[in-house]
Enzyme design. Sequence first.
Site, PDB file in Angstrom:
ATOM      1  N   THR A 230     146.630  55.903  70.708  1.00  0.00           N
ATOM      2  CA  THR A 230     146.918  55.223  71.983  1.00  0.00           C
ATOM      3  C   THR A 230     147.815  56.134  72.814  1.00  0.00           C
ATOM      4  O   THR A 230     148.297  57.162  72.339  1.00  0.00           O
ATOM      5  CB  THR A 230     147.654  53.886  71.755  1.00  0.00           C
ATOM      6  N   ASP A 231     148.073  55.748  74.059  1.00  0.00           N
ATOM      7  CA  ASP A 231     148.937  56.559  74.928  1.00  0.00           C
ATOM      8  C   ASP A 231     150.337  56.692  74.328  1.00  0.00           C
ATOM      9  O   ASP A 231     150.969  57.740  74.444  1.00  0.00           O
ATOM     10  CB  ASP A 231     149.032  55.933  76.318  1.00  0.00           C
ATOM     11  N   CYS A 232     150.843  55.619  73.707  1.00  0.00           N
ATOM     12  CA  CYS A 232     152.206  55.673  73.160  1.00  0.00           C
ATOM     13  C   CYS A 232     152.238  56.103  71.703  1.00  0.00           C
ATOM     14  O   CYS A 232     153.303  56.458  71.179  1.00  0.00           O
ATOM     15  CB  CYS A 232     152.910  54.327  73.329  1.00  0.00           C
ATOM     16  N   TYR A 233     151.056  56.045  71.040  1.00  0.00           N
ATOM     17  CA  TYR A 233     150.947  56.519  69.653  1.00  0.00           C
ATOM     18  C   TYR A 233     149.747  57.466  69.582  1.00  0.00           C
ATOM     19  O   TYR A 233     148.675  57.097  69.119  1.00  0.00           O
ATOM     20  CB  TYR A 233     150.747  55.357  68.682  1.00  0.00           C
TER      21      TYR A 233
END
Length: 500
Positions: A129-132
């Site tokens: 994901t964008d944050c992970y």
Amino acid sequence: MVKKTIHEINGRIRDGSVNVVTAEEMVDIVGELGAEGAAKEVDVVTTGTFGAMCSSGVWLNFGHSEPPIRINKLWLNDVEAYSGVAAVDAYIGATQASRSKGLEYGGAHVIEDLIRGRSIDVHGTSSGTDCYPRKVIDTTINIYDLNQAIMLNPRNAYQKYNAATNSTNHTLNTYMGTLLPNHGNVTYSGAGVLSPMHNDPNYETIGTGTRIFLGGAQGYIVGEGTQHSPESGFGTLMLKGDLKEMSSEYIRAASFEGYGTSLYVGMGIPIPVLNEDIAKATAVTDDDIVTNLLDYGIPSSKRPAIRSVTYGELRSGSIDVNGKEVTTSSLSSFKKSRQIANELKDWIKGGEFFVSMPVERLPRDTACNSMKLSSVNPLVGDIMTSDVSIIRAEASFNDAAKTIMDRQFSHLPVVDKDNSLVGIVTAWDISKAVAKAEYDLVKDIMTKDVVTTSPDEAIDIAAFKLDSNSVSALPVIDAKKQVVGIITSDDISKLLARRQ
């Protein structure tokens, strides 16, 4: 009437004047002094048990990697852990099997390896994901690298366990161990006189928040365990403790042949003797604890009870089963249970462990229900062939061959003069007999150990019997062993095809 408080008892623990005995010792004390005298004399009774507790596992937190990952799938030493919470939390269950080693190694072994300080291979994957953004992680950790390793066991310390035996003519591999054919043995579990919940059957001191011995460390009761069924005498506990403080002496992995992995958990509960009723309850003996001997030869959740039996009888080494003296063996360790009760006793006497009352008592009026099935499960009687030919054991080989050829059916149940099933002949049996030129009567070539089913047995069980015994047909018999039909692997295959 004797009345004490937890505050008083903990005060005696602090000043070293506390009187602590094990549940095993309490039996003689109550016998000599009576319940009132024992309540005056004894402050705490310790219990203990050490046995296979499948419903166990550990919550782990790994900390964040760089770059970070939200783990969707996770394996520890090739054993899958549940990672569907947050990013780097996971739960490893005791019975989860290894992808590569199968039933020989599982979650229980990962847990024991962690306690022993051994290195664990970690493999995790993510969609990213964008944050992970990270999608794969491979690393090696030990217990000291983890932020938390919290044992949280959904169901431990059954108040008692059913004993098990096997009426079939073949060996069964179960969570109750290996059960020999024809009632060849009886297995049981539990610590009897030292059993924690049997020493406080009304749950006066056992409940949410009670401090306990768990795996060699201090732990707590979270509340009632899953399948908590006090109405039938099968109460259970949900337990919590810090894995980093535990000892492999009291947490051990095991693998049951043909069943899989389990975790042996050592736990003990101190019972504060607040009054004479509690004192009387802690004097329970093996002969006071009664359970049922179940026939695990019946592949059903509603196995019939052959007889009731006390723990005193079970621990004697043999019991009577339908007029036959049968050897008994325990899956639990009474030696370890006694060791736990004594170690807990020493902790309390040494001022290292204080007793506590629950902040909430366990329910006493609940029962364990069966799973709700939204669709009707077909029974053998629904799809079996009722128009089945049978043949007498004394009939000639030629008669059997002709019947099979005329009916174009590969399986022929064999009956005696009372029409009771005594064997089965197949087209393959006849082919072998012709090839060897060894034949005369049906009884000479038939298979005598016949795997059977009944009209009211579930199709799933019949399918399991066919597969596990490597046979292609099951005679269907009634309670008098009269043949009422036959079911084949083809019948089940056709049923499954219709379901799709």
